[in-house]
Design an enzyme around this catalytic site. Structure first.
Site, PDB file in Angstrom:
ATOM      1  N   ILE A 107       0.905  -1.160   0.000  1.00 25.35           N
ATOM      2  CA  ILE A 107       0.000   0.000   0.000  1.00 25.35           C
ATOM      3  C   ILE A 107       0.943   1.209   0.000  1.00 25.35           C
ATOM      4  CG2 ILE A 107      -1.758   1.290   1.251  1.00 25.35           C
ATOM      5  CD1 ILE A 107      -2.801  -1.359   2.349  1.00 25.35           C
ATOM      6  N   PRO A 108       1.049   1.899  -1.133  1.00 23.32           N
ATOM      7  CA  PRO A 108       2.154   2.837  -1.364  1.00 23.32           C
ATOM      8  C   PRO A 108       2.037   4.215  -0.702  1.00 23.32           C
ATOM      9  CG  PRO A 108       0.721   2.796  -3.267  1.00 23.32           C
ATOM     10  CD  PRO A 108       0.177   1.770  -2.305  1.00 23.32           C
ATOM     11  N   CYS A 109       2.121   4.252   0.614  1.00 23.32           N
ATOM     12  CA  CYS A 109       2.066   5.544   1.304  1.00 23.32           C
ATOM     13  C   CYS A 109       3.312   6.387   1.022  1.00 23.32           C
ATOM     14  CB  CYS A 109       1.853   5.356   2.804  1.00 23.32           C
ATOM     15  SG  CYS A 109       3.122   4.390   3.616  1.00 23.32           S
ATOM     16  N   HIS A 110       4.371   5.757   0.511  1.00 23.13           N
ATOM     17  CA  HIS A 110       5.579   6.523   0.162  1.00 23.13           C
ATOM     18  C   HIS A 110       5.317   7.476  -1.005  1.00 23.13           C
ATOM     19  CE1 HIS A 110       5.727   2.905  -2.395  1.00 23.13           C
ATOM     20  NE2 HIS A 110       6.382   3.657  -3.269  1.00 23.13           N
ATOM     21  N   ARG A 111       4.214   7.297  -1.707  1.00 22.12           N
ATOM     22  CA  ARG A 111       3.886   8.152  -2.850  1.00 22.12           C
ATOM     23  C   ARG A 111       3.157   9.434  -2.440  1.00 22.12           C
ATOM     24  NH1 ARG A 111       1.841   3.036  -6.400  1.00 22.12           N
ATOM     25  NH2 ARG A 111       3.888   2.062  -6.608  1.00 22.12           N
TER      26      ARG A 111
END
Length: 163
Positions: free
Chosen positions: A125-129
């Site tokens: 789940i790409p919270c780094h984006r």
């Protein structure tokens, strides 16, 4: 139901993967000194093997989207926020404010940021984006250096030819 755990060495730390036959519940990043090396040598439980394979593909540049059954634990609001992160495509970013607006409440920016910070599925789940409105790399539980590394992996700056 009994959960399984495995540890997988990535270029930016050790991934701790937890899940069961109902899906992956957690992918956390740890520093190498936080994990006993013997844990890296253990066999990967069947229910976690596909997650390890897909992470290997991601880090080698062969995967831009994950296709895993996930089962994160969180509040209804957190689950809604995490689901919205899945709409941000590989190589793209979004601001906390834009994410809040997408969720229908621009004033919930702090709550959205807090939910992002509690995301249990690192990279999947790409919270780094998610970045700051000014383009800054803010608020990443794995460390800003890891966020920068992941964003560069996903969107490397191409050197332009002068000729």
């Amino acid at each position: 139901m009994k959960t399984a755990t495995t540890f997988y060495k990535t270029p930016i730390g050790i991934a701790k993967i937890v899940g069961d036959k109902n899906g992956i519940q957690q992918v956390a990043v740890l520093d190498e000194n936080e994990v006993d090396n013997s844990l890296l040598k253990q066999s990967v439980p069947n229910c976690l093997q596909e997650c390890v394979i897909q992470l290997e593909e991601y880090f080698s540049g062969k995967r831009t989207q994950f296709n895993l059954t996930v089962n994160p634990k969180g509040t209804a609001f957190q689950l809604k926020v995490w689901k919205s992160l899945l709409t941000i495509k590989f190589g793209e970013t979004c601001t906390y404010l834009a994410q809040s607006k997408k969720l229908g409440n621009p004033k919930a920016i702090r709550a959205v940021a807090s939910a992002n910070g509690k995301n249990p599925l690192w990279i999947i789940i790409p919270c780094h984006r998610i970045i700051g409105s000014d383009g800054s790399l803010t608020g990443y539980a794995g460390g800003i250096w890891r966020k920068k590394w992941l964003l560069e992996l996903e969107n490397p700056v191409k050197q332009q030819s002068l000729f």
